[in-house]
Enzyme design. Structure first.
Site, PDB file in Angstrom:
ATOM      1  N   HIS A 155       0.933  -1.337  -0.028  1.00 58.96           N
ATOM      2  CA  HIS A 155       0.008  -0.075   0.104  1.00 58.96           C
ATOM      3  C   HIS A 155       0.832   1.306   0.020  1.00 58.96           C
ATOM      4  O   HIS A 155       0.055   2.258  -0.191  1.00 58.96           O
ATOM      5  CB  HIS A 155      -0.896   0.012   1.299  1.00 58.96           C
ATOM      6  CG  HIS A 155      -2.072  -1.032   0.977  1.00 58.96           C
ATOM      7  ND1 HIS A 155      -3.153  -0.865   0.696  1.00 58.96           N
ATOM      8  CD2 HIS A 155      -1.811  -2.247   1.421  1.00 58.96           C
ATOM      9  CE1 HIS A 155      -3.897  -1.957   0.636  1.00 58.96           C
ATOM     10  NE2 HIS A 155      -3.153  -3.044   1.167  1.00 58.96           N
ATOM     11  N   ASP A 359       3.838   9.007  -1.141  1.00 62.39           N
ATOM     12  CA  ASP A 359       2.797   8.362  -0.945  1.00 62.39           C
ATOM     13  C   ASP A 359       2.390   7.169  -1.814  1.00 62.39           C
ATOM     14  O   ASP A 359       2.698   7.694  -2.860  1.00 62.39           O
ATOM     15  CB  ASP A 359       1.470   9.343  -0.676  1.00 62.39           C
ATOM     16  CG  ASP A 359       0.601   9.243   0.301  1.00 62.39           C
ATOM     17  OD1 ASP A 359       0.543   7.957   0.930  1.00 62.39           O
ATOM     18  OD2 ASP A 359       0.017   9.949   0.840  1.00 62.39           O
TER      19      ASP A 359
END
Length: 462
Positions: A155, A359
């Site tokens: 993730h 991110d």
């Protein structure tokens, strides 16, 4: 024998009704097919080897948890996972805390989880492992003779080749990754970094079908951009009332940032950029307020304590310079806000600032777009270093390290004509819909089913 999906993640949802896009997607996936969700028990225990703990089940599937001792929580979770792998993947190798106890605890916990899993598997089970807490898990399962198809989804960003050299276990990382049949990442750039790591190793080989071969084993590294439940989030936003919730004046615009308090999110740079925007305002300019919601995260880790102090200082200093009796330009909330409330605040915000330094994806960007009123939408400012920027190119893309550039983007966003805002939002919403969370899980499992069955592997040292 029917297929069963086994999901392994750090946390198992404990609510009777799951909430949050990822949790809901995995819940729906398991409910439809049956299976098991395995994760860490929220309460450490001295008896970590006592077996799995059964949890109240979901709708049509089972839940179970493995125990961590207090020492393992410190060394495996806070230590190796979040003080070694997290900074490694977020390009902050200067923050890596190297301690051999951390690596030993990480291996010990993953081996224990592998044993628990191996004891309960049936031949048709699909295993889907999530995130950096369990990178070695497939390797340890293979050593136990497990030949089931095993998939992984990262993730967070895949580490850059130059940063991998800072990891003492850098040689083992190749073996960890190649033990999976499908290794999923968020973006094409993450795929490229994964391939580069193997290409740079003398034992690595890129095959014609796109897979990686390493010491006789193969893995398919693919991007599966994660998304949100667009309709559910848009529906929550339509309740409206966000301006009232935020206490905005008639001639006051809202700029919103929502991030877990983490050094990777670039929050101090964002607040500094907002201060530079305020410096450029004329006396008759329309007011804008930055609402920064930043719930705490891993507050016992030193790096997080430092960013908390930095952010509190910045917000206080800038408010001291710019606040009026009836206006506080920066509002900092250091706690979580309910999801439905966030949706209403997003809809009221003229600008959404999503400017992480690194991110994997960043779902706030997609939530902000989904929450907007198509007739009068706000503007998304998105850093190029967010995974979402790879596809959400109709946002205002900025350099998260350049605070002046972000301040100028704020000026542009707050003065953008309605027609341009509508056009950008329409294209962004199309992109968000194309990566709906339900399709993400379906695509991954479909790819995993097509993987060639693994061959038994011989245990390796380390």
């Amino acid at each position: 024998m029917s297929e069963r999906v086994i999901v392994v993640s750090n946390r198992v949802p404990t609510e009777e009704v799951p909430s949050g896009g990822l949790v809901v997607a995995l819940h729906d996936c398991l409910s439809a097919r049956g299976g098991l969700w395995l994760g860490a028990h929220p309460e450490p225990s001295e008896d970590a080897d006592g077996g799995l703990v059964e949890l109240p089940g979901g709708d049509g599937y089972e839940k179970a948890a493995f125990r961590l001792t207090p020492e393992e929580y410190e060394d495996y979770y806070l230590g190796y996972a979040n003080s070694v792998l997290w900074p490694l993947c977020h390009r902050r190798t200067d923050l890596i805390a190297l301690d051999r106890r951390y690596a030993e605890a990480y291996e010990r916990v993953n081996r224990r989880v592998a044993r628990h899993l191996a004891e309960m598997l049936t031949p048709d089970d699909l295993i889907w492992i999530h995130d950096y807490h369990f990178l070695p898990l497939a390797r340890y399962l293979r050593e136990l003779g497990v030949t089931n198809r095993i998939g992984f989804f990262l993730h967070i960003p895949f580490p850059a080749l130059g940063d991998v050299t800072a990891l003492p276990e850098r040689e083992a990382l190749h073996d960890w990754v190649v033990a999976f049949d499908v290794f999923g990442v968020q973006t094409r750039a993450d795929v490229a970094r994964g391939l580069e790591m193997f290409r740079a190793h003398q034992a690595g080989e890129l095959m014609l079908d796109g897979r990686v071969k390493f010491r006789g084993d193969t893995v398919d590294i693919r991007s599966f951009p994660i998304g949100i439940d667009v309709e559910a989030f848009a529906g929550a936003a339509q309740a409206g009332g966000g301006r009232r919730l935020a206490g905005l004046g008639e001639y006051e615009d809202l700029v919103i940032g929502v991030d877990r308090l983490d050094y990777s999110k670039g929050i101090p740079n964002r607040v500094t950029a907002f201060g530079q925007y305020l410096d450029r305002l004329g006396p008759d300019s329309r007011r804008a307020t930055l609402l920064q919601i930043a719930p705490p995260s891993r507050s016992s880790v030193t790096a997080y304590q430092e960013i908390t102090r930095q952010l509190e200082y910045l917000a206080g200093s800038l408010n001291g310079d710019h606040a009026e009796l009836d206006w506080t330009p920066i509002r900092y909330i250091h706690r979580g806000v309910p999801r439905d409330t966030l949706a209403r605040l997003y809809r009221a915000a003229r600008v959404g600032m999503v400017t992480p330094l690194a991110d994997g994806m960043n779902l706030v960007a997609k939530e902000y777009v989904a929450a907007q009123d198509p007739e009068d939408p706000g503007v998304l400012i998105l850093s190029a270093t967010a995974g979402a920027a790879e596809s959400m190119t109709d946002a205002l893309i900025v350099n998260a390290y350049d605070t002046l550039e972000m301040a100028e983007a704020l000026e542009r966003a707050l003065s953008m004509p309605l027609a341009e805002r509508q056009d950008r939002h329409r294209r962004l919403l199309t992109t968000v819909r194309e990566t709906h969370i339900a399709g993400w899980s379906q695509n991954f499992l479909s790819c995993l089913r097509q993987a060639e069955p693994a061959m038994p592997r011989v245990a390796m040292a380390g």
